[in-house]
Design an enzyme around this catalytic site. Structure first.
Site, PDB file in Angstrom:
ATOM      1  CG  MET A   1      -1.858   1.172   1.359  1.00 25.19           C
ATOM      2  SD  MET A   1      -3.044   1.067   2.529  1.00 25.19           S
ATOM      3  CE  MET A   1      -2.012   1.526   3.856  1.00 25.19           C
ATOM      4  CB  CYS A   2       2.466   3.538  -2.219  1.00 23.94           C
ATOM      5  SG  CYS A   2       3.811   1.910  -1.847  1.00 23.94           S
ATOM      6  N   GLY A   3       0.986   5.723  -1.093  1.00 25.67           N
ATOM      7  CA  GLY A   3       0.145   6.777  -1.616  1.00 25.67           C
ATOM      8  C   GLY A   3       0.667   7.564  -2.659  1.00 25.67           C
TER       9      GLY A   3
END
Length: 302
Positions: free
Chosen positions: A1-3
């Site tokens: 999960m990254c932004g």
């Protein structure tokens, strides 16, 4: 999960606010990627080339930059920001600068090169990374950013996004590629070099290779939907453009907003709520397997 965040300004009056707006967007994505962060900013036009250099610490980097300046007989300019320094060169100095750094400055990396693009990235909370490099004071036409949660590799500065393998070209990525090792070998045969084992650097290299062969940014991204296997959202910056594409499954979250003044991207809507006029923006989820691209000259979508 990254932004992921991205902001492309159509209205020149907003250019002094680019860094402040991008910093707020990056901070908001902290819980999607708290271990490292990075961003690319497209500032004023230059006649030569800017190299963004990174060192293990400010002192070591300053020594390397001094040695490089002496070896080249001077440079157009140098701006130090924490562990990074942007040096402005005449176009014909770039090869000599890279050769000198390779031979005389181990541990000093060339993070990016271009007329307008500067890339900064480090480990740590996104808010702290933005403050270390004074992102809020930067101006420009567009920028992209990334907050990383390392799930497949160590938490390192080299593993942070954006990645760049071409002049004024960079990419941030949320997802995972399954065929990046094979694609890396293919691209190496085409003369593309890589500094890490990160799959995102392969995606950046793929786009640079396609564009070097004459493809437009839009065409390169469309072909990536076939040639790159996995699940991904890419946000891309070039000297004149900004683009977004999601894989055909589109399992990673994404939201966009467009007004007469800007186009913005965020992994979540809350990254966009601080933008001016967001209450009047056309907010939408980008469709799977569709390329959204804007060009600086016109601000129009293709």
């Amino acid at each position: 999960m990254c932004g992921i965040v991205g902001l492309f300004l159509k209205n020149p009056k907003l250019e002094p606010q680019l860094g402040t707006l991008l910093a707020d967007m990056l901070k908001t994505m902290t819980d999607r990627g708290p271990d490292s962060a990075g961003f690319a900013v497209y500032g004023s036009d230059g006649t030569g080339v800017k190299l963004t250099l990174r060192g293990p610490d400010a002192k070591t980097l300053a020594g390397a930059v001094s040695g490089l300046e002496a070896a080249l007989g001077g440079v157009v300019g140098a701006t130090a920001r924490d562990t990074h320094t942007v040096i402005a060169l005449e176009a014909d100095q770039e090869t000599a600068a890279r050769d000198w750094l390779s031979a005389n400055a181990p541990g000093i990396d060339v993070v990016s090169a271009g007329k307008r693009m500067e890339i900064y990235k480090e480990t740590g909370l996104p808010e702290n990374v933005a403050k270390r490099f004074d992102l809020s004071k930067m101006t420009g036409t567009h920028g992209i950013g990334h907050t990383r949660m390392a799930t497949e590799s160590a938490v390192t500065t080299n593993g942070a996004h954006p990645f760049s393998t071409g002049l004024d070209e960079c990419l941030v990525h949320n997802g995972s590629l399954s065929n990046h090792n094979d694609m890396r070998r293919r691209l190496q045969h085409e003369g593309i070099t890589f500094a890490t084992k990160n799959d995102t650097e392969v995606a950046a290299g793929y786009l640079s290779w396609r564009m070097r062969e004459g493809a437009s940014l839009k065409d390169a991204l469309e072909s990536s939907l076939t040639d790159l296997d996995g699940f991904f959202t890419f946000v891309v910056g070039t000297e004149t453009g900004f683009a977004v594409v999601r894989d055909p499954i589109a399992c990673k979250p994404a939201v966009m907003a467009e007004t007469d003044d800007y186009v913005a991207f965020g992994s979540e809507y809350r990254a966009l709520i601080g933008l001016p006029g967001i209450d009047k923006a056309r907010v939408f989820e980008p469709e799977p397997a569709r390329v959204y691209a804007w060009e600086r000259q016109t601000g129009e979508r293709h």
